[in-house]
Motif scaffolding. Structure first.
Motif, PDB file in Angstrom:
ATOM      1  N   GLY A   1       0.790  -1.218   0.000  1.00 52.31           N
ATOM      2  CA  GLY A   1       0.000   0.000   0.000  1.00 52.31           C
ATOM      3  C   GLY A   1       0.825   1.272   0.000  1.00 52.31           C
ATOM      4  N   ARG A   2       2.148   1.155  -0.092  1.00 51.13           N
ATOM      5  CA  ARG A   2       3.032   2.328  -0.087  1.00 51.13           C
ATOM      6  C   ARG A   2       3.746   2.514  -1.425  1.00 51.13           C
ATOM      7  NH1 ARG A   2       3.798  -0.356   4.886  1.00 51.13           N
ATOM      8  NH2 ARG A   2       3.015   0.826   6.659  1.00 51.13           N
ATOM      9  N   HIS A   3       3.297   1.789  -2.426  1.00 46.33           N
ATOM     10  CA  HIS A   3       3.826   1.886  -3.801  1.00 46.33           C
ATOM     11  C   HIS A   3       5.298   1.470  -3.906  1.00 46.33           C
ATOM     12  CE1 HIS A   3       0.065   3.779  -4.851  1.00 46.33           C
ATOM     13  NE2 HIS A   3       0.259   4.700  -3.935  1.00 46.33           N
ATOM     14  N   TYR A   4       5.748   0.572  -3.036  1.00 48.89           N
ATOM     15  CA  TYR A   4       7.146   0.138  -3.104  1.00 48.89           C
ATOM     16  C   TYR A   4       7.463  -0.576  -4.420  1.00 48.89           C
ATOM     17  CZ  TYR A   4       7.894   1.403   1.777  1.00 48.89           C
ATOM     18  OH  TYR A   4       8.019   2.087   2.952  1.00 48.89           O
ATOM     19  N   ALA A   5       6.550  -1.381  -4.943  1.00 46.33           N
ATOM     20  CA  ALA A   5       6.813  -2.075  -6.207  1.00 46.33           C
ATOM     21  C   ALA A   5       6.979  -1.066  -7.344  1.00 46.33           C
ATOM     22  CB  ALA A   5       5.686  -3.053  -6.521  1.00 46.33           C
ATOM     23  N   GLU A   6       6.109  -0.082  -7.392  1.00 43.98           N
ATOM     24  CA  GLU A   6       6.219   0.952  -8.427  1.00 43.98           C
ATOM     25  C   GLU A   6       7.522   1.728  -8.268  1.00 43.98           C
ATOM     26  OE1 GLU A   6       4.191   5.192  -9.764  1.00 43.98           O
ATOM     27  OE2 GLU A   6       3.269   4.037  -8.144  1.00 43.98           O
ATOM     28  N   ARG A   7       7.817   2.139  -7.052  1.00 41.50           N
ATOM     29  CA  ARG A   7       9.022   2.935  -6.818  1.00 41.50           C
ATOM     30  C   ARG A   7      10.279   2.135  -7.119  1.00 41.50           C
ATOM     31  NH1 ARG A   7       7.944   4.723  -0.900  1.00 41.50           N
ATOM     32  NH2 ARG A   7      10.071   5.482  -1.060  1.00 41.50           N
ATOM     33  N   ALA A   8      10.304   0.861  -6.736  1.00 39.33           N
ATOM     34  CA  ALA A   8      11.466   0.012  -7.010  1.00 39.33           C
ATOM     35  C   ALA A   8      11.638  -0.191  -8.514  1.00 39.33           C
ATOM     36  CB  ALA A   8      11.317  -1.325  -6.292  1.00 39.33           C
ATOM     37  N   THR A   9      10.533  -0.394  -9.210  1.00 40.11           N
ATOM     38  CA  THR A   9      10.608  -0.550 -10.661  1.00 40.11           C
ATOM     39  C   THR A   9      11.170   0.714 -11.305  1.00 40.11           C
ATOM     40  OG1 THR A   9       8.775  -2.126 -10.679  1.00 40.11           O
ATOM     41  CG2 THR A   9       9.282  -1.009 -12.758  1.00 40.11           C
ATOM     42  N   ARG A  10      10.694   1.871 -10.872  1.00 42.53           N
ATOM     43  CA  ARG A  10      11.220   3.134 -11.426  1.00 42.53           C
ATOM     44  C   ARG A  10      12.726   3.259 -11.199  1.00 42.53           C
ATOM     45  NH1 ARG A  10       7.278   6.155 -13.436  1.00 42.53           N
ATOM     46  NH2 ARG A  10       5.183   5.970 -12.559  1.00 42.53           N
ATOM     47  N   LEU A  11      13.192   2.799 -10.022  1.00 43.43           N
ATOM     48  CA  LEU A  11      14.634   2.859  -9.738  1.00 43.43           C
ATOM     49  C   LEU A  11      15.429   1.969 -10.695  1.00 43.43           C
ATOM     50  CD1 LEU A  11      14.629   2.824  -5.826  1.00 43.43           C
ATOM     51  CD2 LEU A  11      15.314   4.732  -7.309  1.00 43.43           C
ATOM     52  N   LEU A  12      14.810   0.899 -11.176  1.00 40.62           N
ATOM     53  CA  LEU A  12      15.513  -0.034 -12.057  1.00 40.62           C
ATOM     54  C   LEU A  12      15.419   0.324 -13.540  1.00 40.62           C
ATOM     55  CD1 LEU A  12      14.753  -3.510 -10.457  1.00 40.62           C
ATOM     56  CD2 LEU A  12      16.842  -2.137 -10.316  1.00 40.62           C
ATOM     57  N   LEU A  13      14.575   1.281 -13.896  1.00 42.50           N
ATOM     58  CA  LEU A  13      14.408   1.599 -15.320  1.00 42.50           C
ATOM     59  C   LEU A  13      15.692   2.044 -16.013  1.00 42.50           C
ATOM     60  CD1 LEU A  13      10.846   3.185 -15.404  1.00 42.50           C
ATOM     61  CD2 LEU A  13      11.547   0.827 -15.906  1.00 42.50           C
ATOM     62  N   PRO A  14      16.547   2.877 -15.390  1.00 42.22           N
ATOM     63  CA  PRO A  14      17.803   3.218 -16.073  1.00 42.22           C
ATOM     64  C   PRO A  14      18.690   1.994 -16.336  1.00 42.22           C
ATOM     65  CG  PRO A  14      17.352   4.799 -14.331  1.00 42.22           C
ATOM     66  CD  PRO A  14      16.360   3.677 -14.157  1.00 42.22           C
TER      67      PRO A  14
END
Length: 154
Positions: free
Chosen positions: A82-95
């Motif tokens: 519920g804290r968007h950790y999956a989304e945030r972690a994915t964004r960190l891996l995009l580069p």
């Protein structure tokens, strides 16, 4: 890209507010199972070291990855959802995904996993289709029958 020739890169520091991705492992390809090389990171609460889940980035191409497993896989422990950790972690891996030439990037989720489907939507992914899993896959053996295929153009 020939997956056996993949060179792992230094992912650098991957931090977003209270979320830090800590590299746990670099995994080799397993062509027999259709697995490609992958990075596996723990999702850690920055400053405490508490592991909140994990995320993997699979850095190759195969039918299994692009149709069923996806380039990104994650799990957030129930206490931390519920804290968007999956989304945030994915964004960190995009580069890092971009540096490995993963264009497009595929993420797959089971159709009934609404939180993961919302994560894909927040990331800007396009839902392409729902596919049936082949009976000879590990996911099928674990009871899964279908995957939603989401495409993210990097």
């Amino acid at each position: 890209m020939r997956d056996e020739n993949v060179q792992f890169l230094d992912p650098g520091e991957l931090v977003d507010a209270d979320l830090r991705l800590v590299l746990r492992e670099r995994r080799s390809a397993d062509p027999v199972r259709g697995y490609v090389p992958a990075y596996l990171f723990d999702m850690v609460r920055d400053g405490t070291g508490q592991v909140m889940g994990y995320i993997s980035l699979r850095i190759g191409h195969s039918e299994y990855i692009e149709r069923y497993a996806g380039h990104i896989g994650y799990r957030v422990e129930p206490l931390h959802r519920g804290r968007h950790y999956a989304e945030r972690a994915t964004r960190l891996l995009l580069p890092l995904a971009k540096a490995h030439g993963l264009r497009p990037l595929w993420i797959t989720v089971t159709p009934d996993n609404l939180p993961s489907r919302r994560t894909c939507e927040r990331l800007g992914c396009e839902m392409v289709e729902i596919v049936d899993l082949p009976p000879d896959t590990e996911m099928y053996a674990m009871g899964e029958r279908q995957k939603c295929r989401y495409r993210l153009d990097l």
